[in-house]
Design a protein around this motif. Structure first.
Motif, PDB file in Angstrom:
ATOM      1  N   VAL A 172       0.794  -1.231   0.000  1.00  9.37           N
ATOM      2  CA  VAL A 172       0.000   0.000   0.000  1.00  9.37           C
ATOM      3  C   VAL A 172       0.832   1.291   0.000  1.00  9.37           C
ATOM      4  O   VAL A 172       0.540   2.209  -0.774  1.00  9.37           O
ATOM      5  CB  VAL A 172      -1.053  -0.023   1.140  1.00  9.37           C
ATOM      6  CG1 VAL A 172      -1.640   1.359   1.380  1.00  9.37           C
ATOM      7  CG2 VAL A 172      -2.166  -1.007   0.800  1.00  9.37           C
ATOM      8  N   PHE A 223       1.820   1.868  -3.421  1.00  8.03           N
ATOM      9  CA  PHE A 223       0.639   2.213  -4.215  1.00  8.03           C
ATOM     10  C   PHE A 223       0.263   3.683  -3.993  1.00  8.03           C
ATOM     11  O   PHE A 223      -0.150   4.369  -4.933  1.00  8.03           O
ATOM     12  CB  PHE A 223      -0.538   1.298  -3.859  1.00  8.03           C
ATOM     13  CG  PHE A 223      -0.409  -0.111  -4.391  1.00  8.03           C
ATOM     14  CD1 PHE A 223       0.558  -0.450  -5.323  1.00  8.03           C
ATOM     15  CD2 PHE A 223      -1.276  -1.110  -3.967  1.00  8.03           C
ATOM     16  CE1 PHE A 223       0.674  -1.761  -5.815  1.00  8.03           C
ATOM     17  CE2 PHE A 223      -1.180  -2.415  -4.449  1.00  8.03           C
ATOM     18  CZ  PHE A 223      -0.201  -2.732  -5.375  1.00  8.03           C
ATOM     19  N   PHE A 224       0.413   4.152  -2.764  1.00  5.22           N
ATOM     20  CA  PHE A 224       0.156   5.578  -2.502  1.00  5.22           C
ATOM     21  C   PHE A 224       1.075   6.444  -3.371  1.00  5.22           C
ATOM     22  O   PHE A 224       0.646   7.422  -3.973  1.00  5.22           O
ATOM     23  CB  PHE A 224       0.390   5.914  -1.024  1.00  5.22           C
ATOM     24  CG  PHE A 224      -0.717   5.471  -0.089  1.00  5.22           C
ATOM     25  CD1 PHE A 224      -2.010   5.223  -0.539  1.00  5.22           C
ATOM     26  CD2 PHE A 224      -0.454   5.316   1.269  1.00  5.22           C
ATOM     27  CE1 PHE A 224      -3.020   4.820   0.334  1.00  5.22           C
ATOM     28  CE2 PHE A 224      -1.459   4.920   2.154  1.00  5.22           C
ATOM     29  CZ  PHE A 224      -2.742   4.667   1.686  1.00  5.22           C
ATOM     30  N   GLU A 225       2.339   6.057  -3.440  1.00  6.65           N
ATOM     31  CA  GLU A 225       3.298   6.834  -4.247  1.00  6.65           C
ATOM     32  C   GLU A 225       2.932   6.825  -5.728  1.00  6.65           C
ATOM     33  O   GLU A 225       3.167   7.791  -6.442  1.00  6.65           O
ATOM     34  CB  GLU A 225       4.710   6.231  -4.104  1.00  6.65           C
ATOM     35  CG  GLU A 225       5.350   6.394  -2.743  1.00  6.65           C
ATOM     36  CD  GLU A 225       6.703   5.678  -2.649  1.00  6.65           C
ATOM     37  OE1 GLU A 225       7.158   5.466  -1.517  1.00  6.65           O
ATOM     38  OE2 GLU A 225       7.288   5.341  -3.705  1.00  6.65           O
ATOM     39  N   LEU A 284      -0.083   6.321  -7.107  1.00  9.75           N
ATOM     40  CA  LEU A 284      -1.485   6.578  -7.412  1.00  9.75           C
ATOM     41  C   LEU A 284      -1.679   7.755  -8.369  1.00  9.75           C
ATOM     42  O   LEU A 284      -2.513   7.706  -9.275  1.00  9.75           O
ATOM     43  CB  LEU A 284      -2.276   6.813  -6.116  1.00  9.75           C
ATOM     44  CG  LEU A 284      -3.788   6.835  -6.259  1.00  9.75           C
ATOM     45  CD1 LEU A 284      -4.320   5.426  -6.535  1.00  9.75           C
ATOM     46  CD2 LEU A 284      -4.450   7.387  -4.986  1.00  9.75           C
ATOM     47  N   VAL A 292      -3.531   1.156 -10.189  1.00  7.66           N
ATOM     48  CA  VAL A 292      -3.321   0.905  -8.764  1.00  7.66           C
ATOM     49  C   VAL A 292      -4.610   0.421  -8.122  1.00  7.66           C
ATOM     50  O   VAL A 292      -4.615  -0.565  -7.374  1.00  7.66           O
ATOM     51  CB  VAL A 292      -2.803   2.179  -8.054  1.00  7.66           C
ATOM     52  CG1 VAL A 292      -2.897   2.040  -6.543  1.00  7.66           C
ATOM     53  CG2 VAL A 292      -1.356   2.454  -8.472  1.00  7.66           C
ATOM     54  N   ARG A 293      -5.705   1.085  -8.409  1.00  7.89           N
ATOM     55  CA  ARG A 293      -6.993   0.681  -7.820  1.00  7.89           C
ATOM     56  C   ARG A 293      -7.358  -0.737  -8.234  1.00  7.89           C
ATOM     57  O   ARG A 293      -7.785  -1.541  -7.427  1.00  7.89           O
ATOM     58  CB  ARG A 293      -8.116   1.620  -8.286  1.00  7.89           C
ATOM     59  CG  ARG A 293      -8.160   2.895  -7.512  1.00  7.89           C
ATOM     60  CD  ARG A 293      -9.488   3.635  -7.689  1.00  7.89           C
ATOM     61  NE  ARG A 293      -9.394   4.911  -7.016  1.00  7.89           N
ATOM     62  CZ  ARG A 293      -9.019   6.037  -7.605  1.00  7.89           C
ATOM     63  NH1 ARG A 293      -8.744   6.053  -8.898  1.00  7.89           N
ATOM     64  NH2 ARG A 293      -8.929   7.144  -6.902  1.00  7.89           N
ATOM     65  N   TYR A 333      -5.042  -3.269  -6.471  1.00  7.35           N
ATOM     66  CA  TYR A 333      -5.374  -3.454  -5.063  1.00  7.35           C
ATOM     67  C   TYR A 333      -6.657  -4.268  -4.919  1.00  7.35           C
ATOM     68  O   TYR A 333      -6.753  -5.169  -4.086  1.00  7.35           O
ATOM     69  CB  TYR A 333      -5.499  -2.115  -4.329  1.00  7.35           C
ATOM     70  CG  TYR A 333      -5.620  -2.327  -2.844  1.00  7.35           C
ATOM     71  CD1 TYR A 333      -4.504  -2.698  -2.090  1.00  7.35           C
ATOM     72  CD2 TYR A 333      -6.841  -2.228  -2.190  1.00  7.35           C
ATOM     73  CE1 TYR A 333      -4.605  -2.951  -0.743  1.00  7.35           C
ATOM     74  CE2 TYR A 333      -6.952  -2.480  -0.834  1.00  7.35           C
ATOM     75  CZ  TYR A 333      -5.821  -2.834  -0.109  1.00  7.35           C
ATOM     76  OH  TYR A 333      -5.934  -3.099   1.224  1.00  7.35           O
TER      77      TYR A 333
END
Lengths: 416, 416
Positions: free
Chosen positions: B201, B204-206, B208, B215-216, B219
């Motif tokens: 995660v 993934f934040f980086e 997004l 990414v969505r 996940y």
């Protein structure tokens, strides 16, 4: 069926049907019915201010300082003595306290609605992994900073995420799954925390553009704290247990709580009266460097989880706990099995894999406790006199509470 | 200690010391040593093309079509007959196959380095929750679209995340924790998937902002698939087991694998030779609506997890599995316990809470299997003839493999 049996069956059904949904984050002042700016809530059946000792007393004073109700500890003590600041018990405000369990009006709380019954339970936030925490009786600049971080960063971020979920985050499926993943939802919430985190992430993705730092910090806070979910488990349990309050002729326990000295219970059929007795020593496993002499009780209402069939009543779902609180798998299974003898039934969805998916023992009947002499088992964190967690262990509810409760019940209803 | 004992101890130590780290995502063509564009890898000791039947045969043909090596099934069959397309066994290419286990050159694979030994194991990606999957012997437009989705969206997103991790994602701590959360890392990977997701995660934040949709979707794909982690567990197990290959005089099993008809093993001391025997029926629990007659073997190398002390060798960590693959907790514990009788030692970090944190039984000694007659236990998914998962169950490795292996060992070394 006798009226007593019918009442207990109704209590059991309400406990079994409870459908906790995490719906919002609010301040304690806005959320808790009856909460006032000068009130500080703490764990256990309420006592006079002078009766609070040690860490629990220090925690109440810390709460007063955090809330800006007093200029220093002496001032807080004087105002608590005079009644300018009021100390009261969490349970009557719809919430439950972890350890000392301090609530002040500005603190954020997690609201969990029991949609099957329409009532709401509340719990405040985990303070994070530092051993120094207000709920373990410590208040200093570090504790204050953490509480403010929770209030200013964590709570608003979680609040926005749950708002985006539209309808809230159903907790019953998370608890159901977590029981198959080594949690018992009291002293072990590692799976619950991960499962809850997974629900949050899609909303965090939506929010990341607007508040990248807050989202990152909140996710990290949740990830680093396997205890994060405990507060949701507690709020869910409170919302569940409250559905079994005020059922005429029910001898099913609707609340268990303890303060620094007293363990107390309530029954569904005997209203808001607490039945109290002295706490018994816990069977503790202490962190390296601590001894029994360091143990200090400073309150605890996380035992609301046992009240609804979790925690010690689901120990056999969480053999990993032996590492944390001691005991052997055989003992844990045996303790857990004995809880079926003092409960009304088995939960239809919360199940224990090791028992062949038998439902957790649910609905403690005070009469069964007294007749069998089997004391409810609770998994608890252990606090030390210097105000920090020093271990974990198993606590038994004193029989005397149940004997008093049964006597009061019999007096009120003329027997069962 | 005899030379045999010393060799087995070395094999055990290599297995116990393995430190799998997920380091990158590559194409099979780039990653797998010896891989070629016209090669299709499948599960089990390699056989002649004509010996592959049913779902496994269909899966190989599906792989040829997916890779664009043939225009239709007839064309693929002809090219496989003629040798224009080559079918071979995964194990000799550093990878392991789930069920039919098809690898073609363009498919993405997860690379897991055993940093304690410097070798790398590979596995391809979970195809997602649809019952129609290439590895279950089905190939049609839907399966093709899913494979392309994995190739074009999931794999590059996971690839970028792991690249950002700098140094990779250590899997040993995830496996260690997951064993305390109801996983056995073969038929149950729910906790592993959540723990791995938690590691992803922050990356993934980086990512997004640049690729929000990817990414969505990634996940969500990971969250919906509790089997996602199995492929990392398999790659980790392959990287672990390969460290016990080519140890002179070791009678410790370095690989187990099966095809549509044969179960096969290798020992550390007997090189790349497979010892094979007919598969025995599995003790299966089938999904609603299926019968024993629907069961079809189509290969499987996820039993690499049992080769390194997981799966059936850690069943007592995963009582929840009874719901999925049948059995009682008592039977599972008993089966698991019996595996200690055929192994060299206990893993120092992978532990079973129900056994009082005893390490998992590690390092199958072929001599002990033959002497005791205790067959290794494996937790497997069960495929149906129409090409989909129809249940799960417990498979036992045939004794005959071990008898042959022991005979070959004795011939090579003149006894133990």
């Amino acid at each position: 069926m006798t009226d007593h049996e019918t009442a207990n069956k109704l209590a059991f059904e309400r406990l079994a049907a409870a459908t906790p949904v995490f719906t919002e984050v609010m301040t304690a002042g806005d959320a808790l019915p009856g909460m006032k700016p000068n009130v500080i809530l703490t764990s256990g059946a309420p006592m006079e201010w002078e009766q609070y000792t040690g860490g629990q007393r220090a925690a109440v004073i810390g709460g007063a300082l955090f809330e800006g109700l007093a200029s220093d500890a002496g001032d807080a003590d004087a105002k608590l003595k005079s009644g300018e600041i009021l100390v009261d018990g969490c349970h009557d405000y719809g919430c439950v306290g972890s350890l000392a369990g301090i609530y002040t009006a500005s603190m954020p709380v997690l609201a969990v609605e029991n949609t099957a019954n329409g009532n709401v339970g509340f719990c405040n936030f985990f303070e994070g992994p530092s051993p120094k925490r207000l709920n373990y009786g410590t208040y200093d600049e570090e504790v204050r900073d953490t509480l403010l971080f929770v209030q200013d960063v964590i709570a608003p971020t979680v609040a926005e995420a749950v708002k985006r979920s539209e309808g809230g985050i159903p907790l019953r499926p998370i608890i159901r799954r977590a029981l198959g993943m080594g949690d018992e939802m009291h002293s072990r919430n590692a799976a619950g925390t991960l499962l809850f985190g997974r629900e949050m992430v899609p909303y965090f993705f939506e929010m990341l553009g607007d508040k990248p730092e807050e989202v990152r910090q909140t996710y990290a806070f949740m990830s680093d704290s396997p205890y994060f979910f405990l507060r949701l488990s507690m709020a869910a349990a409170k919302a569940t247990a409250d559905a079994a309050r005020d059922i005429e002729r029910s001898s099913v326990v609707s609340a268990m709580a303890f303060s620094c000295s007293q363990f107390s219970i309530r029954l569904g059929g005997t209203g808001n009266r607490w039945f109290s007795a002295d706490l018994e020593p816990a069977q503790a496993k202490l962190f390296e460097g601590f001894t029994e002499a360091d143990i200090e009780f400073m309150g605890g209402e996380s035992v609301i989880t046992e009240t609804v069939g979790l925690g010690g009543f689901a120990q056999a779902s969480a053999f990993t706990l032996q590492e944390y609180q001691g005991g052997t798998p055989e003992d844990m299974a045996e303790l857990n099995r004995s809880m079926y003898e003092i409960t009304v039934g088995e939960h239809p969805e919360y199940k224990i894999p090791f028992f062949g998916f038998r439902g957790v023992p649910l609905g403690i009947d005070a009469f069964k406790v007294v007749e069998s002499g089997i004391q409810p088992v609770m998994d608890i964190g252990i606090a030390g006199g210097d105000g920090r967690q020093i271990g974990a262990g198993v606590l038994r509810a004193p029989l005397a509470c149940f004997e008093q409760a049964v006597a009061a019940y019999s007096e009120e209803y003329g027997g069962v």
